[in-house]
Design a protein around this motif. Structure first.
Motif, PDB file in Angstrom:
ATOM      1  N   GLU A  76     -16.605   2.226  33.590  1.00  0.00           N
ATOM      2  CA  GLU A  76     -15.707   1.945  32.458  1.00  0.00           C
ATOM      3  C   GLU A  76     -14.260   1.989  32.908  1.00  0.00           C
ATOM      4  O   GLU A  76     -13.450   1.155  32.474  1.00  0.00           O
ATOM      5  CB  GLU A  76     -15.963   2.947  31.330  1.00  0.00           C
ATOM      6  N   LYS A  77     -13.927   2.904  33.786  1.00  0.00           N
ATOM      7  CA  LYS A  77     -12.549   3.011  34.276  1.00  0.00           C
ATOM      8  C   LYS A  77     -12.128   1.763  35.057  1.00  0.00           C
ATOM      9  O   LYS A  77     -10.993   1.317  34.964  1.00  0.00           O
ATOM     10  CB  LYS A  77     -12.406   4.248  35.151  1.00  0.00           C
ATOM     11  N   THR A 137     -22.613   1.017  26.036  1.00  0.00           N
ATOM     12  CA  THR A 137     -21.347   1.018  26.766  1.00  0.00           C
ATOM     13  C   THR A 137     -20.606  -0.306  26.747  1.00  0.00           C
ATOM     14  O   THR A 137     -19.392  -0.335  26.902  1.00  0.00           O
ATOM     15  CB  THR A 137     -21.573   1.390  28.244  1.00  0.00           C
ATOM     16  N   ASN A 178     -13.794  -1.250  34.912  1.00  0.00           N
ATOM     17  CA  ASN A 178     -14.396  -2.453  34.332  1.00  0.00           C
ATOM     18  C   ASN A 178     -15.452  -3.027  35.278  1.00  0.00           C
ATOM     19  O   ASN A 178     -15.496  -4.223  35.529  1.00  0.00           O
ATOM     20  CB  ASN A 178     -13.332  -3.500  33.997  1.00  0.00           C
ATOM     21  N   ILE A 214     -21.386   5.565  34.664  1.00  0.00           N
ATOM     22  CA  ILE A 214     -20.850   4.874  33.477  1.00  0.00           C
ATOM     23  C   ILE A 214     -19.363   5.173  33.324  1.00  0.00           C
ATOM     24  O   ILE A 214     -18.557   4.260  33.100  1.00  0.00           O
ATOM     25  CB  ILE A 214     -21.647   5.268  32.217  1.00  0.00           C
ATOM     26  N   ASP A 215     -18.979   6.441  33.451  1.00  0.00           N
ATOM     27  CA  ASP A 215     -17.561   6.809  33.339  1.00  0.00           C
ATOM     28  C   ASP A 215     -16.711   6.059  34.359  1.00  0.00           C
ATOM     29  O   ASP A 215     -15.635   5.543  34.032  1.00  0.00           O
ATOM     30  CB  ASP A 215     -17.375   8.315  33.534  1.00  0.00           C
ATOM     31  N   LEU A 259     -20.942  -2.335  29.162  1.00  0.00           N
ATOM     32  CA  LEU A 259     -20.837  -2.694  30.573  1.00  0.00           C
ATOM     33  C   LEU A 259     -21.916  -3.708  30.940  1.00  0.00           C
ATOM     34  O   LEU A 259     -22.969  -3.768  30.320  1.00  0.00           O
ATOM     35  CB  LEU A 259     -21.038  -1.453  31.457  1.00  0.00           C
TER      36      LEU A 259
END
Length: 127
Positions: free
Chosen positions: A29-30, A63, A32, A25-26, A65
């Motif tokens: 997110e960085k 999130t 996209n 997830i991290d 995402l």
């Protein structure tokens, strides 16, 4: 730095799989990116598979995402994980160093080790 737009998470609901999902997830997110969470069952996917994936989905919903949840059956999970990563053109596989199938690991070797050997993309192994 290589971008990781599509990340496959091999997920069995264990503590290390949870950590691998968090790391994925991290990273997503960085960049996209998006995440494919795969639960590979030795037997036919059942209510337990749905419960495991539901836990992952609860985390992913928060999130924003894009994600996909998949429940698969295989007598050899590493091969199925790698095949999905290839078919989906994943940029990264995230996996726990050990999961709930540790009792079978002595027979076939660690799932994460086999995924590392055969993966077409980088593998993040979480301890």
């Amino acid at each position: 730095m290589k971008s990781f737009m599509k990340i496959l998470v091999a997920y069995d609901g264990s503590a290390l799989a949870e950590k691998a999902l968090g790391q994925a997830i991290d990273i997503a997110e960085k960049f996209n990116g998006s995440i494919i969470v795969v639960h590979v069952a030795w037997e036919q996917p059942d209510d337990e598979s749905r419960r495991v994936l539901h836990r992952a989905e609860e985390k992913l919903k928060r999130t924003g995402l894009k994600y996909e949840l998949r429940s698969e059956r295989s007598q050899y999970p590493p091969r199925r994980i790698v095949r999905i990563a290839m078919d989906e053109a994943c940029d990264l596989i995230a996996i726990g160093s050990r999961g709930f199938s540790m009792d079978k690991a002595w027979l076939i070797g660690s799932v994460s080790s086999k995924v590392i050997e055969d993966s077409p993309c980088p593998v993040l192994v979480v301890k």
